[in-house]
Design a protein around this motif. Sequence first.
Motif, PDB file in Angstrom:
ATOM      1  N   PRO A   1     -11.749   0.437   8.339  1.00 49.58           N
ATOM      2  CA  PRO A   1     -11.023   1.386   7.481  1.00 49.58           C
ATOM      3  C   PRO A   1      -9.531   1.074   7.435  1.00 49.58           C
ATOM      4  O   PRO A   1      -8.899   0.875   8.475  1.00 49.58           O
ATOM      5  N   GLU A   2      -9.003   1.042   6.235  1.00 48.02           N
ATOM      6  CA  GLU A   2      -7.569   0.809   6.036  1.00 48.02           C
ATOM      7  C   GLU A   2      -6.997   1.993   5.267  1.00 48.02           C
ATOM      8  O   GLU A   2      -7.204   2.123   4.064  1.00 48.02           O
ATOM      9  N   PRO A   3      -6.283   2.886   5.953  1.00 45.92           N
ATOM     10  CA  PRO A   3      -5.758   4.079   5.276  1.00 45.92           C
ATOM     11  C   PRO A   3      -4.570   3.756   4.374  1.00 45.92           C
ATOM     12  O   PRO A   3      -3.720   2.916   4.710  1.00 45.92           O
ATOM     13  N   VAL A   4      -4.531   4.420   3.251  1.00 42.03           N
ATOM     14  CA  VAL A   4      -3.373   4.407   2.360  1.00 42.03           C
ATOM     15  C   VAL A   4      -2.869   5.848   2.346  1.00 42.03           C
ATOM     16  O   VAL A   4      -3.522   6.750   1.809  1.00 42.03           O
ATOM     17  N   LEU A   5      -1.736   6.091   2.959  1.00 41.52           N
ATOM     18  CA  LEU A   5      -1.219   7.446   3.101  1.00 41.52           C
ATOM     19  C   LEU A   5      -0.611   7.927   1.792  1.00 41.52           C
ATOM     20  O   LEU A   5       0.185   7.227   1.171  1.00 41.52           O
ATOM     21  N   VAL A   6      -0.984   9.146   1.386  1.00 40.09           N
ATOM     22  CA  VAL A   6      -0.504   9.719   0.134  1.00 40.09           C
ATOM     23  C   VAL A   6       0.071  11.102   0.418  1.00 40.09           C
ATOM     24  O   VAL A   6      -0.489  11.871   1.222  1.00 40.09           O
ATOM     25  N   GLY A   7       1.175  11.417  -0.227  1.00 42.48           N
ATOM     26  CA  GLY A   7       1.781  12.736  -0.044  1.00 42.48           C
ATOM     27  C   GLY A   7       3.004  12.888  -0.919  1.00 42.48           C
ATOM     28  O   GLY A   7       3.359  11.999  -1.703  1.00 42.48           O
ATOM     29  N   ARG A   8       3.684  14.003  -0.758  1.00 42.82           N
ATOM     30  CA  ARG A   8       4.855  14.293  -1.580  1.00 42.82           C
ATOM     31  C   ARG A   8       6.150  13.852  -0.927  1.00 42.82           C
ATOM     32  O   ARG A   8       7.143  13.595  -1.605  1.00 42.82           O
ATOM     33  N   ARG A   9       6.161  13.768   0.421  1.00 44.94           N
ATOM     34  CA  ARG A   9       7.410  13.489   1.137  1.00 44.94           C
ATOM     35  C   ARG A   9       7.414  12.055   1.652  1.00 44.94           C
ATOM     36  O   ARG A   9       6.752  11.717   2.620  1.00 44.94           O
ATOM     37  N   GLU A  10       8.173  11.212   0.977  1.00 43.38           N
ATOM     38  CA  GLU A  10       8.179   9.783   1.316  1.00 43.38           C
ATOM     39  C   GLU A  10       8.645   9.542   2.747  1.00 43.38           C
ATOM     40  O   GLU A  10       8.085   8.700   3.465  1.00 43.38           O
ATOM     41  N   HIS A  11       9.661  10.282   3.173  1.00 49.20           N
ATOM     42  CA  HIS A  11      10.186  10.071   4.530  1.00 49.20           C
ATOM     43  C   HIS A  11       9.120  10.369   5.575  1.00 49.20           C
ATOM     44  O   HIS A  11       8.961   9.615   6.548  1.00 49.20           O
ATOM     45  N   ALA A  12       8.380  11.453   5.386  1.00 46.61           N
ATOM     46  CA  ALA A  12       7.333  11.813   6.346  1.00 46.61           C
ATOM     47  C   ALA A  12       6.228  10.766   6.364  1.00 46.61           C
ATOM     48  O   ALA A  12       5.715  10.402   7.436  1.00 46.61           O
ATOM     49  N   LEU A  13       5.850  10.274   5.191  1.00 47.67           N
ATOM     50  CA  LEU A  13       4.825   9.238   5.124  1.00 47.67           C
ATOM     51  C   LEU A  13       5.289   7.958   5.805  1.00 47.67           C
ATOM     52  O   LEU A  13       4.529   7.315   6.557  1.00 47.67           O
TER      53      LEU A  13
ATOM     54  N   SER B   1       2.288   6.017  -0.217  1.00 48.41           N
ATOM     55  CA  SER B   1       2.796   6.235  -1.565  1.00 48.41           C
ATOM     56  C   SER B   1       2.922   7.723  -1.868  1.00 48.41           C
ATOM     57  O   SER B   1       2.151   8.540  -1.349  1.00 48.41           O
ATOM     58  N   THR B   2       3.884   8.061  -2.710  1.00 47.93           N
ATOM     59  CA  THR B   2       4.003   9.433  -3.234  1.00 47.93           C
ATOM     60  C   THR B   2       3.427   9.530  -4.649  1.00 47.93           C
ATOM     61  O   THR B   2       3.497  10.588  -5.265  1.00 47.93           O
ATOM     62  N   ASP B   3       2.858   8.445  -5.136  1.00 47.04           N
ATOM     63  CA  ASP B   3       2.322   8.389  -6.502  1.00 47.04           C
ATOM     64  C   ASP B   3       0.796   8.359  -6.439  1.00 47.04           C
ATOM     65  O   ASP B   3       0.175   7.290  -6.348  1.00 47.04           O
ATOM     66  N   LEU B   4       0.168   9.531  -6.483  1.00 40.59           N
ATOM     67  CA  LEU B   4      -1.282   9.605  -6.397  1.00 40.59           C
ATOM     68  C   LEU B   4      -1.951   8.869  -7.549  1.00 40.59           C
ATOM     69  O   LEU B   4      -2.952   8.161  -7.349  1.00 40.59           O
ATOM     70  N   ASP B   5      -1.419   8.997  -8.755  1.00 38.64           N
ATOM     71  CA  ASP B   5      -2.030   8.347  -9.914  1.00 38.64           C
ATOM     72  C   ASP B   5      -2.083   6.837  -9.727  1.00 38.64           C
ATOM     73  O   ASP B   5      -3.092   6.196 -10.058  1.00 38.64           O
ATOM     74  N   ALA B   6      -1.013   6.270  -9.200  1.00 39.40           N
ATOM     75  CA  ALA B   6      -0.983   4.815  -8.988  1.00 39.40           C
ATOM     76  C   ALA B   6      -2.000   4.392  -7.936  1.00 39.40           C
ATOM     77  O   ALA B   6      -2.668   3.360  -8.075  1.00 39.40           O
ATOM     78  N   VAL B   7      -2.128   5.190  -6.883  1.00 37.52           N
ATOM     79  CA  VAL B   7      -3.096   4.863  -5.828  1.00 37.52           C
ATOM     80  C   VAL B   7      -4.516   4.928  -6.375  1.00 37.52           C
ATOM     81  O   VAL B   7      -5.343   4.049  -6.102  1.00 37.52           O
ATOM     82  N   LEU B   8      -4.807   5.933  -7.178  1.00 35.87           N
ATOM     83  CA  LEU B   8      -6.151   6.069  -7.736  1.00 35.87           C
ATOM     84  C   LEU B   8      -6.446   4.991  -8.771  1.00 35.87           C
ATOM     85  O   LEU B   8      -7.617   4.642  -8.998  1.00 35.87           O
TER      86      LEU B   8
ATOM     87  N   THR C   1       7.478   7.670   8.186  1.00 31.88           N
ATOM     88  CA  THR C   1       7.512   7.890   9.630  1.00 31.88           C
ATOM     89  C   THR C   1       6.135   7.704  10.249  1.00 31.88           C
ATOM     90  O   THR C   1       5.977   7.047  11.279  1.00 31.88           O
ATOM     91  N   LEU C   2       5.116   8.291   9.616  1.00 32.40           N
ATOM     92  CA  LEU C   2       3.747   8.150  10.121  1.00 32.40           C
ATOM     93  C   LEU C   2       3.277   6.708  10.055  1.00 32.40           C
ATOM     94  O   LEU C   2       2.639   6.196  10.988  1.00 32.40           O
ATOM     95  N   ALA C   3       3.589   6.044   8.951  1.00 36.52           N
ATOM     96  CA  ALA C   3       3.160   4.655   8.786  1.00 36.52           C
ATOM     97  C   ALA C   3       3.777   3.761   9.865  1.00 36.52           C
ATOM     98  O   ALA C   3       3.095   2.918  10.466  1.00 36.52           O
ATOM     99  N   GLU C   4       5.058   3.940  10.129  1.00 42.80           N
ATOM    100  CA  GLU C   4       5.726   3.128  11.144  1.00 42.80           C
ATOM    101  C   GLU C   4       5.207   3.455  12.542  1.00 42.80           C
ATOM    102  O   GLU C   4       5.036   2.563  13.382  1.00 42.80           O
ATOM    103  N   ARG C   5       4.918   4.721  12.793  1.00 44.69           N
ATOM    104  CA  ARG C   5       4.429   5.134  14.107  1.00 44.69           C
ATOM    105  C   ARG C   5       3.088   4.499  14.430  1.00 44.69           C
ATOM    106  O   ARG C   5       2.818   4.128  15.577  1.00 44.69           O
ATOM    107  N   HIS C   6       2.241   4.329  13.416  1.00 48.79           N
ATOM    108  CA  HIS C   6       0.874   3.871  13.671  1.00 48.79           C
ATOM    109  C   HIS C   6       0.578   2.488  13.096  1.00 48.79           C
ATOM    110  O   HIS C   6      -0.584   2.057  13.108  1.00 48.79           O
TER     111      HIS C   6
END
Length: 366
Positions: free
Chosen positions: A46-58, A71-78, A60-65
């Motif tokens: 499994p390779e997660p692609v994190l999606v949300g509204r707050r880029e900084h929070a995303l 991405s903050t662009d759900l349409d682009a991810v889909l 931070t999580l990406a760097e931590r793990h």
Amino acid sequence: MTRKTVRIAMNGVTGRMGYRQHLVRSILALREQGGLDLGDGTVLWPEPVLVGRREHALKTLAERHGIEHFSTDLDAVLADDSVDIYFDAQVTSARGEALRKAIAAGKHLYTEKPTATGLDGALELARLANAAGIRHGVVQDKLFLPGLLKLKRLIDGGFFGRILSVRGEFGYWVFEGDWQDAQRPSWNYRSEDGGGIVVDMFPHWEYVLHELFGRVKSVQALTATHIPQRWDENGKPYDATADDAAYGIFELEGGAIAQINSSWAVRVNRDELVEFQVDGTEGSAVAGLRDCRVQHRSATPKPVWNPDIPATEVFRDQWQEVPDNGEFDNGFKAQWELFLKHVYADAPTTGTCRPAPAASSSPNWA
């Protein structure tokens, strides 16, 4: 072994549940164990692609793990054909629109409950997903709690005889937020934001009752907003417009009756935050998150009602602990494994990823 990478768009992982249970304890835990072995020489990675509204929070999580994509662009991810699965752990009010977009993009769906706050919205999503021919399911984590797995073992072994009734107690005191911070976000207490204990907890009770005891035939419930004013994360008072307690009676196929109280305005006087007592002709059990105690017909004492003398029996001591007899994995991770096997190995999902209805106790997803 052949390793197959599965890209999963995970929306809402900056929230407590999405982050702790779904990202860290499920998807990242699968990576730590080397992936998911399908048993046919294939290992899913499994390779997660994190999606949300707050880029900084995303970020931070990406760097931590050590996660590469966010991405903050759900349409682009889909729109990305390399993304196979869309997972949603957003607030309830944002879920429907995102799920419809994911269905239109042809992504397999796995989502937190409820899918919608009403019957029409839930059925619309179900029909759209079925018409699109995608695999879809709703999180049913309570089925994998050690206490309920022990209860299921008792049911399968015929311990209860004919089951007569189920009594459930769930809840705890959620602080109002004025003199102590609340343990839950303020939107949970605003109906306009998708809050309310019926929307939050009745989907759980539906699948627990359905999978363990029988399909729910009818529901009667009295709801209440016991605490009419609360304080939000910024210390500002607001009107609580959503129900914070619900007292339900559920009629089940087979004749059993379930009563479940759910409340965020109750102080705990039980062993665990949720407990279910099951009474049958041959025995009874009390199951919580982790533990389960039983009392067989042959070992049932003979209480006598006499209010004129103090009780001399310690009733809790008259029950026997059910042993673990095995190791229990994290329930969220266990269900992720089942869903991934359903998508990529055509494994059955009966009793595991059966799509759940909305909070209105509507029919299941077909």
